[in-house]
Design a protein around this motif. Structure first.
Motif, short mmCIF file in Angstrom:
data_model
loop_
_atom_site.label_atom_id
_atom_site.label_comp_id
_atom_site.label_asym_id
_atom_site.label_seq_id
_atom_site.Cartn_x
_atom_site.Cartn_y
_atom_site.Cartn_z
N LEU A 167 0.81 -1.22 0.00
CA LEU A 167 0.00 0.00 0.00
C LEU A 167 0.84 1.26 0.00
CD1 LEU A 167 -2.98 -0.73 2.43
CD2 LEU A 167 -3.11 -0.31 -0.03
N SER A 182 -0.48 5.22 -5.02
CA SER A 182 -0.98 6.58 -4.89
C SER A 182 -2.01 6.64 -3.76
CB SER A 182 -1.64 7.03 -6.19
OG SER A 182 -2.85 6.32 -6.42
N PRO A 183 -2.14 7.77 -3.09
CA PRO A 183 -3.14 7.91 -2.02
C PRO A 183 -4.55 7.55 -2.49
CG PRO A 183 -1.63 9.75 -1.95
CD PRO A 183 -1.30 8.98 -3.20
N LYS A 184 -4.85 7.90 -3.73
CA LYS A 184 -6.18 7.61 -4.27
C LYS A 184 -6.42 6.10 -4.35
CE LYS A 184 -9.16 8.52 -8.28
NZ LYS A 184 -9.28 9.26 -9.56
N GLN A 230 -4.84 3.75 -2.69
CA GLN A 230 -4.89 3.23 -1.33
C GLN A 230 -6.29 3.34 -0.74
OE1 GLN A 230 -1.83 4.56 1.42
NE2 GLN A 230 -0.44 5.00 -0.27
N CYS A 231 -6.91 4.50 -0.92
CA CYS A 231 -8.26 4.71 -0.38
C CYS A 231 -9.28 3.78 -1.02
CB CYS A 231 -8.68 6.17 -0.58
SG CYS A 231 -7.79 7.34 0.45
N LEU A 232 -9.17 3.60 -2.33
CA LEU A 232 -10.10 2.70 -3.03
C LEU A 232 -9.97 1.27 -2.51
CD1 LEU A 232 -9.67 4.00 -6.70
CD2 LEU A 232 -11.73 4.20 -5.30
N THR A 245 -8.68 0.09 0.42
CA THR A 245 -9.07 -0.10 1.82
C THR A 245 -10.58 0.01 2.01
OG1 THR A 245 -8.60 2.24 2.24
CG2 THR A 245 -6.85 0.67 2.73
N ALA A 246 -11.26 0.71 1.12
CA ALA A 246 -12.72 0.85 1.21
C ALA A 246 -13.45 -0.36 0.62
CB ALA A 246 -13.18 2.12 0.52
N ARG A 257 -5.60 -7.49 -1.49
CA ARG A 257 -6.88 -7.15 -0.84
C ARG A 257 -7.89 -8.27 -1.05
NH1 ARG A 257 -9.59 -6.14 3.07
NH2 ARG A 257 -11.41 -4.78 2.95
#
Length: 299
Positions: A150, A154-156, A158-160, A162-163, A200
């Protein structure tokens, strides 16, 4: 729920399936499993390669050649799964090693489509298709990569990730254009993105009630930078050692450990492997200096 593994039952025949068996890690994993007494379905993109691999393993009665190109999609996966069911007969599958993969670095749609189909979607489809055939306490191992960590994404993205709570959620991420996933603060390319998806997916399968009811362990392993056709001759970890890293997790029946990702990249530039690299090539490992700089920068 406690579920005793059939692999721990004396006299129980053990069946395994390994994808990407024609060379490298897949071939060595299959060889070791056969030597351990497993009956192994050797899966390759081309049937001739699968048959050749079965012969090369020296015990054709213990090997079943299966043709499957993961890039061919759900229909091809289900057809291969039907062959596996016929091969198993009344037996059950104790071990699945999703080893097949490809490596594309360019940030373009063609590379992204090829990466996600083989490194992410194909293994997920195969794991789902074989669920009814798994024995109690079976083991599923996804061959992951440190490039799917992770922290490298990119931060984007990563957010996708983990959600995401389901394989369907991951499929929606994988279906996006690569330009919409953002390369900002990320250098891993489609390969790393697809491996992050399978990491994931490992967690999601492990928490799935259908897998938990049968006590199926689902884990991901990065064997480190291995000297295969994909990894290149300069890679510091041998195929024999890399396959051992994968099987150490895959054969840990009855441990109860599931939903994990273990990465052996820390061995890439340790003292032992730097020394082995120097003995092999006659010069110092140029990557070790780069690694030290990265470690110093991260402290």
């Amino acid at each position: 729920m406690i579920c005793t593994s059939d692999a721990l039952t004396p006299g129980m025949p053990r069946h395994a399936l390994v994808t990407g068996c024609n060379r490298g890690l897949g071939l060595e994993i299959a060889r070791r499993l056969v030597s351990e007494g497993f009956r192994v379905a050797v899966v390759c993109r081309r049937l001739d390669d699968a048959k050749r691999t079965a012969r090369a393993l020296g015990r054709p009665a213990c090997c079943e050649p299966i043709q499957l190109d993961l890039a061919d999609g759900e229909g091809a996966v289900r057809a291969a799964a039907s062959e596996v069911v016929a091969w198993l007969g009344v037996s059950r599958l104790m071990l699945l090693v999703n080893n097949a993969g490809n490596s594309y670095g360019a940030w373009d749609e063609e590379s992204w489509a090829a990466s996600r189909s083989v490194n992410y979607k194909g293994p997920c489809l195969l794991t789902e298709a074989l669920l009814p055939s798994f024995a109690r306490g079976a083991s599923v191992t996804m061959v992951g990569s440190g490039l799917g960590e992770l922290s490298l994404l990119s931060p984007k993205f990563q957010c996708l990730l983990t959600a995401a709570k389901s394989i369907a959620d991951l499929d929606q991420i994988a279906s996006r254009a690569i330009s919409a996933l953002s390369s900002e603060h990320s250098w891993v390319g489609p390969y790393g993105l697809s491996k992050a998806l399978i990491h994931r997916a490992t967690e999601i399968f492990a928490s799935n009630i259908d897998f938990k009811k049968k006590g199926i362990l689902v884990n991901a392993v990065c064997p480190g930078w291995v000297s295969t056709d994909m990894g290149g001759e300069q890679a510091p970890i041998s195929v024999e050692e890399g396959s051992g890293h994968i099987l150490e997790k895959a054969l840990n029946f009855g441990s109860g450990v599931t939903g994990t990702f273990v990465c052996y990249c820390y061995k890439n530039y340790d003292e032992e492997h730097n020394r082995a690299w120097e003995e092999k090539h006659g010069v110092a490992n140029p990557g070790s200096g780069i690694q030290r700089k990265r470690m110093k920068k991260s402290v």
